[in-house]
Design a protein around this motif. Structure first.
Motif, short mmCIF file in Angstrom:
data_model
loop_
_atom_site.label_atom_id
_atom_site.label_comp_id
_atom_site.label_asym_id
_atom_site.label_seq_id
_atom_site.Cartn_x
_atom_site.Cartn_y
_atom_site.Cartn_z
N HIS A 37 0.80 -1.13 -0.07
CA HIS A 37 -0.05 -0.07 0.01
C HIS A 37 0.99 1.11 -0.03
CE1 HIS A 37 -3.46 -2.63 0.87
NE2 HIS A 37 -4.23 -1.63 0.88
N THR A 85 -0.99 -0.97 -4.76
CA THR A 85 -1.98 -0.21 -4.86
C THR A 85 -1.82 0.94 -6.06
OG1 THR A 85 -1.25 1.34 -3.11
CG2 THR A 85 -2.95 -0.41 -2.85
N HIS A 88 -5.96 3.79 -4.52
CA HIS A 88 -6.65 3.19 -3.28
C HIS A 88 -7.88 4.22 -3.45
CE1 HIS A 88 -7.44 2.14 1.00
NE2 HIS A 88 -6.91 1.08 0.43
N TYR A 134 -3.49 -3.46 -7.43
CA TYR A 134 -4.82 -3.21 -6.76
C TYR A 134 -5.34 -1.76 -7.51
CZ TYR A 134 -7.38 -1.56 -2.67
OH TYR A 134 -8.53 -0.69 -1.78
N SER A 136 -8.76 0.44 -6.81
CA SER A 136 -9.96 0.37 -6.11
C SER A 136 -11.12 0.85 -6.94
CB SER A 136 -9.68 1.68 -4.88
OG SER A 136 -10.94 2.07 -4.30
#
Length: 457
Positions: A37, A85, A88, A134, A136
């Motif tokens: 992250h 990420t 995010h 990742y 979001s």
């Protein structure tokens, strides 16, 4: 004329459907992956992992950012992959996107010319490390500020995914956080078609939505963060069809997802997470948080190095490989050596013990040659031909008598049973001169790649 030249070789069993595809099998074999992250929240550290899209992009300035240092840290910990990420919940984009100014373009870092995704992807590829992103589904910046270019979020999000899917080379995993996914009414079918067209070898982690459109690529949200329960079943019925749909736990090892100036957790706790995820047959994402300089803390790298040493010791400690060991089985497929019980300790996952098609049970016995102290067992099923085993026990021979010491249901890619830990908390394995694995129920002929007897740690 007589002779054995015309004797047909014994064939491998037919696949017991469903089976993992290339992407899913690649994910299984990774065993554990580093979750990273990194974004605006790194520069607004707190106990709350959320940022809300109103943060100042100029504060994003990881002056010492080094993607290769991240990859070296991952390899030091034994991680075979990294999932980052890209975006995010706050909506800040870690790449040079044309969709929004709320991105690295508006930061002071490298005068707005930097690209975290590009740098990390290149570092991963150089080192042969699995790479995932990742992205979001929630975007607080779009929710609060909207866009002058896109009237609706669905189009905006699709264009971001298109950039990531077409400009950065192969992607091994997409991680779609399903938070409020049902409320956004995006065109998930169109997103699925984009992935199939551009990144057909990627697994897709999701929360019950994308699996409807990508049933052969998806891996599942297990319902909570942290470890999971044993006896994982990869076989899940979706739309009246049995699919391969394993769970992927996500686990915090440092920070509150993002770095918040706290150290990585202790070695024993990391081990416990390993033993309640990898040891139950699934591949977890274990989160490490780079700091605001753009580096993984030295103390974190040291702890990950210790962890890898423990993992390596555990997985290489095999009493079944001693010269004094004899491995036998109740029967094996066509009496062919390539399916014999000797395959369980040859160190090659691609070779395996197998029974004849009609057999739904088996006994593999490992005579250790002398009494040995035993700390546990590692079992691997040969899953490229399906998940088959649905009930087994382990026995130890003590003073000439067989004693049952463990029972379980499924095995899957890897099942680790270590005394005093995880699912063997109250178990103490006796010193024994032989052990045996008894497959008591299988949905098809059982296939065992590994039966490791872990000596005293």
């Amino acid at each position: 004329m007589f002779g054995c030249g015309n004797k047909k070789p014994i064939q491998a069993p037919d696949a017991f459907l469903p089976v993992p595809n290339y992407a899913q099998l690649n994910w299984h074999k990774a065993e554990y992956i580093m979750f990273v992250h990194f974004g605006m929240k790194t520069f607004y550290p707190s106990d709350d992992h959320m940022a809300y899209g109103k943060e100042d992009p100029e504060k994003f300035n990881p002056a010492k950012f080094d993607a290769r240092q991240w990859v070296k840290a991952a390899k030091a910990g034994g991680f075979k992959g990294i999932v980052l990420t890209a975006k995010h919940h706050d909506g800040f984009c870690n790449w040079q996107t044309e969709t929004t100014e709320h991105s690295v373009k508006s930061s002071l870092w490298k005068d707005g010319k930097g690209d975290i995704i590009k740098d990390l992807m290149e570092a991963c590829r150089e080192s042969g490390v699995y790479f995932g992103i990742y992205v979001s589904i929630i975007d607080k910046h779009f929710e609060n500020a909207g866009s002058n270019k896109y009237a609706d979020y669905g189009t905006y999000y699709y264009e971001q995914l298109k950039e990531l899917s077409t400009k950065y080379g192969p992607i091994d995993e997409y991680w779609f956080d399903g938070y409020k996914a049902d409320e956004l009414k995006m065109d998930y079918k169109k997103i699925a078609e984009l992935i199939k067209e551009t990144q057909a070898d990627a697994v897709v982690y999701e929360s019950g939505t994308m699996v409807l459109y990508l049933p052969d690529l998806s891996i599942a949200w297990p319902g909570a963060h942290g470890g999971i329960i044993p006896d994982q079943n990869y076989r899940v019925e979706i739309d009246d069809t049995m699919r391969w749909y394993p769970s992927e736990p996500s686990i915090i090892l440092q920070g509150n997802w993002f770095h918040n100036n706290t150290p990585v957790i202790g070695l024993e706790q990391i081990q416990d997470y390993y033993l309640s995820s990898v040891a139950y047959g699934v591949t977890p994402l274990m989160n490490i948080s780079p700091n605001s300089e753009g580096l993984i803390d030295e103390g974190t790298v040291d702890k990950l190095t210790e962890f890898k040493m423990w993992v390596d010791q555990l997985n290489s400690n095999d009493l079944a490989k001693s010269e004094d060991v004899k491995v036998t089985a109740s029967s094996y497929r066509g009496n062919a050596h390539k399916f014999s019980p000797q395959m369980i300790n040859d160190g090659n996952y691609e070779t395996y013990f197998a029974t004849d098609d009609a057999k739904r049970n088996a006994v593999i016995e490992v005579d250790l040659g002398s009494v040995q102290e035993i700390d546990g067992f590692i079992i691997q099923e040969y899953i490229p031909l399906g998940q088959r085993i649905d009930g087994y026990t382990i026995e130890c021979r003590v003073d000439g008598r067989w004693i049952e010491v463990f029972s379980g249901k499924t095995i899957g890619y890897k099942r680790i049973i270590l005394e005093g830990r995880a699912s063997a908390l109250d178990i103490k394995f006796p010193a024994a001169d032989a052990v045996r694995l008894k497959v008591e129920n299988a949905l098809a002929s059982p296939l065992i790649s590994t039966f490791q007897v872990v000596g005293s740690m």
